[in-house]
Scaffold this active site. Structure first.
Site, mmCIF file in Angstrom:
data_model
loop_
_atom_site.group_PDB
_atom_site.id
_atom_site.type_symbol
_atom_site.label_atom_id
_atom_site.label_comp_id
_atom_site.label_asym_id
_atom_site.label_seq_id
_atom_site.Cartn_x
_atom_site.Cartn_y
_atom_site.Cartn_z
ATOM 1 C CD GLU A 40 -4.083 -2.494 10.108
ATOM 2 O OE1 GLU A 40 -5.250 -2.296 9.693
ATOM 3 O OE2 GLU A 40 -3.261 -3.208 9.513
ATOM 4 C CE1 TYR A 74 -9.992 3.169 7.594
ATOM 5 C CE2 TYR A 74 -9.688 2.833 5.242
ATOM 6 C CZ TYR A 74 -10.356 2.555 6.415
ATOM 7 O OH TYR A 74 -11.393 1.658 6.406
ATOM 8 C CD GLU A 79 -6.677 1.814 2.983
ATOM 9 O OE1 GLU A 79 -6.911 0.609 3.184
ATOM 10 O OE2 GLU A 79 -5.990 2.515 3.757
ATOM 11 C CD1 TRP A 80 -5.862 -3.230 1.682
ATOM 12 C CD2 TRP A 80 -4.469 -4.409 0.407
ATOM 13 N NE1 TRP A 80 -4.746 -3.506 2.434
ATOM 14 C CE2 TRP A 80 -3.876 -4.234 1.694
ATOM 15 C CE3 TRP A 80 -3.769 -5.137 -0.556
ATOM 16 C CZ2 TRP A 80 -2.626 -4.742 2.019
ATOM 17 C CZ3 TRP A 80 -2.521 -5.659 -0.222
ATOM 18 C CH2 TRP A 80 -1.967 -5.459 1.039
ATOM 19 C CD GLN A 92 -2.744 -1.170 2.485
ATOM 20 O OE1 GLN A 92 -2.314 -1.838 3.419
ATOM 21 N NE2 GLN A 92 -3.866 -0.492 2.555
ATOM 22 C CE1 TYR A 99 -9.028 0.574 10.198
ATOM 23 C CE2 TYR A 99 -8.634 -1.738 10.705
ATOM 24 C CZ TYR A 99 -8.186 -0.523 10.213
ATOM 25 O OH TYR A 99 -6.898 -0.400 9.745
ATOM 26 C CG ASN A 112 -2.297 -7.166 8.613
ATOM 27 O OD1 ASN A 112 -2.315 -6.466 9.619
ATOM 28 N ND2 ASN A 112 -3.192 -7.019 7.632
ATOM 29 C CD GLU A 113 -6.716 -6.666 8.964
ATOM 30 O OE1 GLU A 113 -7.063 -6.779 7.761
ATOM 31 O OE2 GLU A 113 -6.899 -5.626 9.622
ATOM 32 C CG HIS A 127 0.015 -6.112 5.567
ATOM 33 N ND1 HIS A 127 0.092 -5.322 6.689
ATOM 34 C CD2 HIS A 127 -1.220 -5.897 5.058
ATOM 35 C CE1 HIS A 127 -1.038 -4.650 6.849
ATOM 36 N NE2 HIS A 127 -1.845 -4.977 5.860
#
Length: 540
Positions: A397, A463, A454-455, A33, A325, A181-182, A136
């Site tokens: 995050e 953001y 953002e992907w 990103q 979030y 990550n996630e 990521h």
């Protein structure tokens, strides 16, 4: 001025000093990103490079070849971190930048290693603590082509080699690490809904998907991610350079409230949703196995761990990373179509933005799923504390988005009152969890320092604490949220010398609120703010 000092004295307001000594405040990023420089710096292809080029219509016709050119501007961006008093930075190390063909045996990119060495050294020279993420989402495309990436257990050994090299090269200076990550998002988005790279899903889940099997591949991929995590942690703990370091996974929990608070099935569905979303990747690292409710619902489609794998997974973290979030209502689903399996039908849940009374959980942000619900973070921290015997947490995050596909005027993007309020309220929830509930939280990383790619949402979702002007050489400009953090993060010894500046900031924010309510012009009330030694103006 005496009256102003009394009114706005930092000692009577919320700030850094309300958190434990040593608590880290930083911002977060990722290689894909941020870095860019695709055509000038050596790097192999990732699954995201392929996905956005092959299916531009599924990715807002955007790619990250340029991104925000952090690769070439990291020194200036580190000064921005320093200027707003941040003391940590989370970045990811691009697997295909280090191993262009995915494997150590097929070549190591020395230039890539040098870039991350330079980045780490620059951070440390400016008093900023680095936190490095190993994965990521940028699986090397070469491994996707060779054996379908994390659909194959072969990826575990290649990731282990990548992690080992990173620990050896950077572990003497980087003491905080995230392995994954996630993993929930990577697995669901890439292999169940097909909305994210590599875009695999069954046709009944995504008509645009050209291959995949929802309800099966999603669990295989997550299983292999967990095995890769365990191997990486073992290597980390055996490397003398990583002594005194800490490592964990950055999870992405959503907090859930029952659609009907008087319905026992909806209340039960909330617990089930937490097991399927957070417990899926957390339980194996604590207990060495998946949650019982998942094993019962998914059956043979859910892989199982060997005794050796289970042992290696148990205790494979020093902190729990939390990417929080927002929150949703959850409604129980009694009947599902077993001929069309997917993660959500396995969980027998339905996410709702409103409850049965038509209420939302909070003020909606820029996207349809972005609701301001800071109490959800406190509730989650207490839930995880009670269930997993009080682990240490790191908020890896937390952020708020604006939608800017229509290219709003710069002024409206810079006066980001809602983002400022978002961060303040979430930090207050964290502080309450620490002081009132006994939760151990060691740091907070805002997503993100800068607007970025953002992907699959591209560049229309913002953001950042700093505005990136995509039409003007990627110039960066601090938003009001950056100004707020600058004041919030001042240390006690800096406060007495800054009360006049703080008064101006607070007065401006109050006037802006008034102007937003009345519809008046705001231009005459905007203060100027120097940005490091460059003396850039906040607005011009």
């Amino acid at each position: 001025m005496t009256q102003r000092k009394n009114m706005y004295s930092k000692k009577n307001s919320f700030g850094r000093s309300d958190f434990p000594e040593g608590f880290l405040f930083g911002t977060a990023s990722s290689a894909y990103q941020y870095e860019g420089a695709r055509n000038e710096a050596p790097r192999g292809e990732s699954v995201w490079d392929t996905f956005v080029r092959k299916y531009p219509e599924r990715n807002c016709y955007s790619n990250a070849d340029q991104a925000i050119e952090f690769y070439n501007h990291y020194k200036d961006d580190i000064q921005r971190m320093k200027d707003i008093n941040m003391d940590a930075f989370r970045f990811s190390i691009s697997w295909p930048r280090i191993f262009p063909l995915g494997k150590k045996s097929k070549g190591v990119n020395k230039e890539g290693i040098q870039f991350y060495n330079d980045l780490i050294d620059e951070l440390l020279a400016n008093g900023i603590t680095p936190l490095a993420t190993l994965f990521h989402w940028d699986t090397p495309q070469a491994l996707e082509d060779e054996y379908s990436g994390f659909l194959s257990e072969e990826a575990v050994d290649d990731f282990k080699d990548f992690a080992a090299l990173c620990f050896e090269e950077f572990g003497d200076r980087v003491k905080l690490w995230v392995t994954l990550n996630e993993p929930w998002v990577y697995s669901i988005g890439g292999y169940d809904t097909g909305r994210k790279a590599p875009g695999r899903a069954s046709k009944y889940m995504n008509e645009a998907a050209v291959a995949g099997e929802s309800g099966l591949e999603v669990y295989t991929v997550s299983h292999n991610l967990l095995l890769a995590h365990a191997e990486a942690v073992e290597v980390f703990r055996n490397n003398p350079k990583c002594k005194d370091g800490k490592i964990g996974i950055a999870h992405c929990p959503v907090w859930f409230e029952p659609y009907d608070s008087n319905c026992p099935k909806d209340i039960e569905a909330c617990e089930r949703a937490m097991e399927f979303m957070f417990g899926w990747h957390m339980d194996p690292t604590v207990y060495g196995d998946y949650p019982a409710v998942m094993k019962k619902s998914i059956g043979k489609r859910l892989p199982s761990f060997t005794a050796a794998q289970s042992k290696k997974l148990r205790g494979s973290f020093d902190f729990v990373g939390v990417n929080y979030y927002s929150a949703f209502y959850v409604k129980n689903i009694d009947e599902v179509n077993h001929d069309k399996p997917n993660w959500r039908s396995d969980a027998r849940i339905e996410w709702r933005k409103e409850n049965n009374a038509g209420q939302t959980l909070g003020v909606r942000g820029g996207s349809e799923w972005d609701f301001l619900y800071p109490q959800g973070l406190r509730k989650f921290l207490n839930y995880a504390k009670n269930k997993y015997e009080s682990p240490k947490f790191m908020i890896t995050e937390n952020g708020h988005c604006d939608i800017d596909y229509e290219k709003k005027p710069k002024l409206s993007n810079l006066m980001d009152l809602q983002r400022t309020e978002y961060h303040k309220k979430h930090l207050q929830s964290i502080q309450q969890a620490i002081q009132e509930d006994g939760v151990v939280v060691e740091g907070y990383f805002a997503w993100s320092l800068l607007d970025n790619c953002e992907w699959n949402a591209g560049y229309g979702v913002r953001y950042g604490l700093f505005y990136v002007d995509y039409n003007n050489g990627l110039k960066r400009f601090p938003k009001m949220s950056a100004m707020w953090f600058k004041e919030f993060l001042k240390r006690e010894e800096e406060i007495e010398d800054s009360e006049e500046e703080e008064y101006v900031l607070k007065s401006t924010m109050n006037k802006k609120r008034f102007l937003l309510a009345t519809g008046s012009s705001a231009s005459c009330f905007i203060p100027k703010m120097s940005e490091s030694s460059k003396a850039l103006e906040l607005l011009f």
